[in-house]
Design a protein around this motif. Sequence first.
Motif, PDB file in Angstrom:
ATOM      1  N   ALA A 323       0.611  11.742  32.395  1.00  0.00           N
ATOM      2  CA  ALA A 323       1.431  10.597  31.993  1.00  0.00           C
ATOM      3  C   ALA A 323       1.422   9.520  33.075  1.00  0.00           C
ATOM      4  O   ALA A 323       1.299   8.324  32.780  1.00  0.00           O
ATOM      5  CB  ALA A 323       2.861  11.048  31.698  1.00  0.00           C
ATOM      6  N   MET A 324       1.531   9.930  34.341  1.00  0.00           N
ATOM      7  CA  MET A 324       1.503   8.948  35.417  1.00  0.00           C
ATOM      8  C   MET A 324       0.116   8.321  35.555  1.00  0.00           C
ATOM      9  O   MET A 324      -0.006   7.133  35.893  1.00  0.00           O
ATOM     10  CB  MET A 324       1.910   9.607  36.730  1.00  0.00           C
ATOM     11  CG  MET A 324       3.386   9.966  36.816  1.00  0.00           C
ATOM     12  SD  MET A 324       4.498   8.584  36.422  1.00  0.00           S
ATOM     13  CE  MET A 324       3.982   7.363  37.610  1.00  0.00           C
ATOM     14  N   ALA A 325      -0.939   9.093  35.301  1.00  0.00           N
ATOM     15  CA  ALA A 325      -2.284   8.504  35.295  1.00  0.00           C
ATOM     16  C   ALA A 325      -2.396   7.440  34.205  1.00  0.00           C
ATOM     17  O   ALA A 325      -3.005   6.383  34.411  1.00  0.00           O
ATOM     18  CB  ALA A 325      -3.335   9.591  35.100  1.00  0.00           C
ATOM     19  N   ALA A 326      -1.797   7.714  33.041  1.00  0.00           N
ATOM     20  CA  ALA A 326      -1.811   6.730  31.958  1.00  0.00           C
ATOM     21  C   ALA A 326      -1.021   5.481  32.340  1.00  0.00           C
ATOM     22  O   ALA A 326      -1.442   4.349  32.061  1.00  0.00           O
ATOM     23  CB  ALA A 326      -1.234   7.349  30.680  1.00  0.00           C
ATOM     24  N   VAL A 327       0.129   5.665  32.999  1.00  0.00           N
ATOM     25  CA  VAL A 327       0.921   4.516  33.443  1.00  0.00           C
ATOM     26  C   VAL A 327       0.131   3.682  34.445  1.00  0.00           C
ATOM     27  O   VAL A 327       0.080   2.444  34.364  1.00  0.00           O
ATOM     28  CB  VAL A 327       2.249   4.989  34.066  1.00  0.00           C
ATOM     29  CG1 VAL A 327       2.962   3.836  34.746  1.00  0.00           C
ATOM     30  CG2 VAL A 327       3.143   5.583  32.997  1.00  0.00           C
TER      31      VAL A 327
END
Length: 537
Positions: A323-327
């Motif tokens: 999720a943080m990679a996507a953000v």
Amino acid sequence: MIAVIPVILFLVVVGGLIALGIRLWRGRSEHKVEGGLDLIPYLLLALAVGVAGFSLAQLARASLTQGIAGRPTSEIAAALAGLVVAAPIAVLLWRRQASRRKLFPHTPGWPVYLGVVEVVFLTAFLVAVGQLADALASSVGTDWPDLIVYGGIVAFHWWAERREPPPGDPGEIPRLVGSGVSLIALAVCTIGTLTWLLSELYDSLGGIIDVPEPAVTVALLVAAAPIWAWRWLPAWHDESSTLRNLYLSIVTSVALTMAIGGTVTIVAVLLTFLFGQAGPAETHFDLYPAAISIATVGGGLWLHHRRRLGPGRTGALRAYEYAMAAVGLGTLVGASVALINAAFEPQLAGSNTGEVLIILGCSVIAGGAVWMWFWRKVQVAPRQDEIHSLQRRIYLIGMAVATGLTSAGALIGSLVVVFRALLGEGGDMASSLRFPLTLAVVSGVAAWHLFNQVRADGAGIERLEIKPFSVTVVCSHPGPLASLFPDEAKTRVVYRADEAGIIDDEMAAAIVAAVGHSSSVVWVDESGFRIAPARES
């Protein structure tokens, strides 16, 4: 960066729903035997309770604070009709479902119903708290009956949940919903209260800022904090579950995004001041109270929930990292497009050009750093387990499709500009073409990277050879454990002399997931199971 929080919610929530759907589908035969999912009667019960509760609140408000004589007849009639019709239905359905719970205690309808009631009436209760605080602060009439009615409904269902605790993973739905609703109120009101305190400090130091009124935020903070502590802090029945992993990954990702977004704002505002791209100091730093509050609250929430993701590469940790990679990737793409366009936009030649460029530059740096940090973390994880994970597939495919469609749409927009110019329509084609072409190129590069990674993962799965491995299990009864391991596993059971180490279906699935494809020794006792690597000969 905070603007890309919906990306987290989309990716992580969809992944959790898919995982929950798979879990329910695998257990469909059990539900058929034990009375089905039983969702429709509970949803009808929730609807009846909702209509009755809001109708009762409206009648109480009209009779106790506003006076029935002064209210429109149609409003009173609608409330009476809703209460007369919905209340008996709610009572009948409540008694019916109470009887069915004794026969079929494991159906998920009961925790789903409690979760629906919690999200509706706990939200209504907190809104009523805010309205009451605002009314008291402004010395106008109060709607305190709402507080009594909604609070009573929430308290009654807490009592019912405590009296008949829902079993299994779905049984955590009411607590997770209550934790989420109260945590949102707690975070927002803590940010509001800190912003008020820092605004007062900024104003006392000579700054010029609008100081918000703290009555509503303080009241909601006082109400939400004990509710969150009541729903979240007590010990949970199991070490982990699919729904709690989903909740933790969402909260941890959003909290870290808040902390980073607030920090980036603080740094960007300071840099614009140091480089002379700002107005008077009295007004330039007016964003600091809110930015510091957001960064502080986000950091605190991240520290608390990050520790609960558990040791090892759990499903919650994996979802959080993707999720943080996507953000980070979403912020990098969006801020890069905005930065390129701002750098070449003629009308930004005024006094705010440097400030805009500094803010967008900080966003690009932060987004790129977040993406690189978390992408490297997932890339160095054990590849055999990583390329098969659902979280990785959701991230790669979801982001690839999103960036690919964005690039395709921007390319279509660019071609529209070109064709209109070729057909003789006037206008500055270079200016009109700058944004869609930049978006098409930047999004296209991101999509190309993601699709390449999807293809590399597919090739890796085909080349991956799973070596045979052995598992020694020390338990009282293995249950279905041997049938869940892959064909490459050689399972050996050492039986205990007591009955303290019986393996059920849920524990068997957890053991298989924890062992993976490594030779291991599994010890099962009354406290659960422990795994140690086995020495391979």
